[in-house]
Design a protein around this motif. Sequence first.
Motif, PDB file in Angstrom:
ATOM      1  N   THR A  26       8.801   6.498  15.241  1.00 53.62           N
ATOM      2  CA  THR A  26       7.540   6.260  15.958  1.00 53.62           C
ATOM      3  C   THR A  26       7.510   4.875  16.595  1.00 53.62           C
ATOM      4  N   HIS A  27       8.307   3.938  16.076  1.00 49.24           N
ATOM      5  CA  HIS A  27       8.360   2.603  16.684  1.00 49.24           C
ATOM      6  C   HIS A  27       8.873   2.649  18.122  1.00 49.24           C
ATOM      7  N   ASN A  28       9.548   3.731  18.512  1.00 49.60           N
ATOM      8  CA  ASN A  28      10.026   3.868  19.894  1.00 49.60           C
ATOM      9  C   ASN A  28       8.921   4.312  20.853  1.00 49.60           C
ATOM     10  N   LEU A  29       7.805   4.791  20.319  1.00 52.76           N
ATOM     11  CA  LEU A  29       6.721   5.277  21.179  1.00 52.76           C
ATOM     12  C   LEU A  29       6.253   4.231  22.190  1.00 52.76           C
ATOM     13  N   PRO A  30       6.011   2.983  21.784  1.00 52.10           N
ATOM     14  CA  PRO A  30       5.594   1.995  22.793  1.00 52.10           C
ATOM     15  C   PRO A  30       6.649   1.750  23.884  1.00 52.10           C
ATOM     16  N   LEU A  31       7.932   1.981  23.567  1.00 50.89           N
ATOM     17  CA  LEU A  31       8.995   1.770  24.556  1.00 50.89           C
ATOM     18  C   LEU A  31       8.932   2.769  25.707  1.00 50.89           C
ATOM     19  N   ILE A  32       8.391   3.945  25.430  1.00 50.47           N
ATOM     20  CA  ILE A  32       8.366   5.000  26.453  1.00 50.47           C
ATOM     21  C   ILE A  32       6.951   5.326  26.932  1.00 50.47           C
ATOM     22  N   THR A  33       6.003   4.471  26.562  1.00 53.05           N
ATOM     23  CA  THR A  33       4.615   4.670  26.970  1.00 53.05           C
ATOM     24  C   THR A  33       4.326   3.830  28.207  1.00 53.05           C
ATOM     25  N   PRO A  34       3.684   4.403  29.225  1.00 53.39           N
ATOM     26  CA  PRO A  34       3.369   3.632  30.442  1.00 53.39           C
ATOM     27  C   PRO A  34       2.598   2.354  30.116  1.00 53.39           C
ATOM     28  N   PRO A  35       2.824   1.285  30.906  1.00 55.61           N
ATOM     29  CA  PRO A  35       2.167   0.006  30.651  1.00 55.61           C
ATOM     30  C   PRO A  35       0.639   0.071  30.671  1.00 55.61           C
ATOM     31  N   SER A  36       0.074   1.065  31.340  1.00 53.41           N
ATOM     32  CA  SER A  36      -1.388   1.192  31.413  1.00 53.41           C
ATOM     33  C   SER A  36      -1.993   1.728  30.113  1.00 53.41           C
ATOM     34  N   ILE A  37      -1.134   2.159  29.185  1.00 51.48           N
ATOM     35  CA  ILE A  37      -1.581   2.712  27.907  1.00 51.48           C
ATOM     36  C   ILE A  37      -1.068   1.795  26.803  1.00 51.48           C
ATOM     37  N   LYS A  38      -1.944   1.385  25.922  1.00 52.87           N
ATOM     38  CA  LYS A  38      -1.554   0.541  24.796  1.00 52.87           C
ATOM     39  C   LYS A  38      -1.555   1.381  23.526  1.00 52.87           C
ATOM     40  N   VAL A  39      -0.436   1.352  22.814  1.00 48.56           N
ATOM     41  CA  VAL A  39      -0.298   2.124  21.580  1.00 48.56           C
ATOM     42  C   VAL A  39      -0.148   1.154  20.415  1.00 48.56           C
ATOM     43  N   ASN A  40      -0.999   1.317  19.417  1.00 45.78           N
ATOM     44  CA  ASN A  40      -0.914   0.518  18.206  1.00 45.78           C
ATOM     45  C   ASN A  40      -0.705   1.464  17.027  1.00 45.78           C
ATOM     46  N   ILE A  41       0.387   1.253  16.298  1.00 44.51           N
ATOM     47  CA  ILE A  41       0.662   2.072  15.122  1.00 44.51           C
ATOM     48  C   ILE A  41      -0.151   1.491  13.966  1.00 44.51           C
ATOM     49  N   VAL A  42      -1.180   2.227  13.538  1.00 46.59           N
ATOM     50  CA  VAL A  42      -2.073   1.777  12.470  1.00 46.59           C
ATOM     51  C   VAL A  42      -1.439   2.028  11.109  1.00 46.59           C
ATOM     52  N   LYS A  43      -0.880   3.224  10.935  1.00 46.94           N
ATOM     53  CA  LYS A  43      -0.279   3.605   9.655  1.00 46.94           C
ATOM     54  C   LYS A  43       0.781   4.657   9.935  1.00 46.94           C
ATOM     55  N   MET A  44       1.901   4.518   9.242  1.00 47.32           N
ATOM     56  CA  MET A  44       2.968   5.482   9.438  1.00 47.32           C
ATOM     57  C   MET A  44       3.553   5.861   8.083  1.00 47.32           C
ATOM     58  N   GLU A  45       3.644   7.147   7.862  1.00 52.92           N
ATOM     59  CA  GLU A  45       4.298   7.686   6.682  1.00 52.92           C
ATOM     60  C   GLU A  45       5.316   8.694   7.167  1.00 52.92           C
ATOM     61  N   ASN A  46       6.070   9.267   6.256  1.00 54.08           N
ATOM     62  CA  ASN A  46       7.140  10.179   6.647  1.00 54.08           C
ATOM     63  C   ASN A  46       6.639  11.381   7.451  1.00 54.08           C
ATOM     64  N   ASP A  47       5.507  11.934   7.054  1.00 58.02           N
ATOM     65  CA  ASP A  47       5.039  13.162   7.704  1.00 58.02           C
ATOM     66  C   ASP A  47       3.703  12.996   8.416  1.00 58.02           C
ATOM     67  N   SER A  48       3.297  11.742   8.668  1.00 56.72           N
ATOM     68  CA  SER A  48       2.047  11.525   9.407  1.00 56.72           C
ATOM     69  C   SER A  48       2.048  10.139  10.039  1.00 56.72           C
ATOM     70  N   VAL A  49       1.207  10.005  11.052  1.00 66.73           N
ATOM     71  CA  VAL A  49       1.053   8.720  11.726  1.00 66.73           C
ATOM     72  C   VAL A  49      -0.385   8.616  12.219  1.00 66.73           C
ATOM     73  N   ILE A  50      -0.922   7.413  12.173  1.00 59.78           N
ATOM     74  CA  ILE A  50      -2.236   7.136  12.750  1.00 59.78           C
ATOM     75  C   ILE A  50      -2.011   6.124  13.863  1.00 59.78           C
ATOM     76  N   LEU A  51      -2.468   6.470  15.056  1.00 61.00           N
ATOM     77  CA  LEU A  51      -2.297   5.621  16.236  1.00 61.00           C
ATOM     78  C   LEU A  51      -3.650   5.277  16.836  1.00 61.00           C
ATOM     79  N   ASP A  52      -3.792   4.059  17.321  1.00 59.00           N
ATOM     80  CA  ASP A  52      -4.903   3.703  18.197  1.00 59.00           C
ATOM     81  C   ASP A  52      -4.316   3.638  19.602  1.00 59.00           C
ATOM     82  N   ILE A  53      -4.858   4.435  20.495  1.00 59.82           N
ATOM     83  CA  ILE A  53      -4.359   4.511  21.867  1.00 59.82           C
ATOM     84  C   ILE A  53      -5.466   4.057  22.804  1.00 59.82           C
TER      85      ILE A  53
END
Length: 151
Positions: A26-53
């Motif tokens: 999931t750490h690669n998500l910001p690398l492939i997200t357009p600059p107009s969208i900000k992605v913040n990984i709030v919490k990440m576990e093996n089978d779930s993720v919480i994102l603020d977009i």
Amino acid sequence: MNLYTLHYTCILDASVEDVCAFHTDTHNLPLITPPSIKVNIVKMENDSVILDIKKFGITTRWEMALEKNCPHSIVDVMIKGPFAAFRHERQFIAEDENHTRMEETITLAPPIPFLGRLFFWFVKKDMDAMFAYRHTMTQAHFRFENQAKHL
């Protein structure tokens, strides 16, 4: 609930194992997200993720369940977020040992049912641009990785 579906495909210069590993991190998500969208990984576990977009000046929280079946597929299913339903499936298909076709299917339902078609038109236009960017950046990532291996 009316569901709408979008499909996107690209060819990547990498094995299915490498492509799946890249998308599993999931750490690669910001690398492939357009600059107009900000992605913040709030919490990440093996089978779930919480994102603020953050998009259009508005931040939404996405709680996603992850179904990993590497090297064949990854599925993200929204548990809580801005849609009534949202499912993103990536399938990784080997074209040969160094090339992978990634097929992505998004299935979604608008948050307000009576806005269905109008909402979907707007979301489709936005997603088409976002996935074009994502595919370009993912292709560039693997091209760079391949060039670095040959130096």
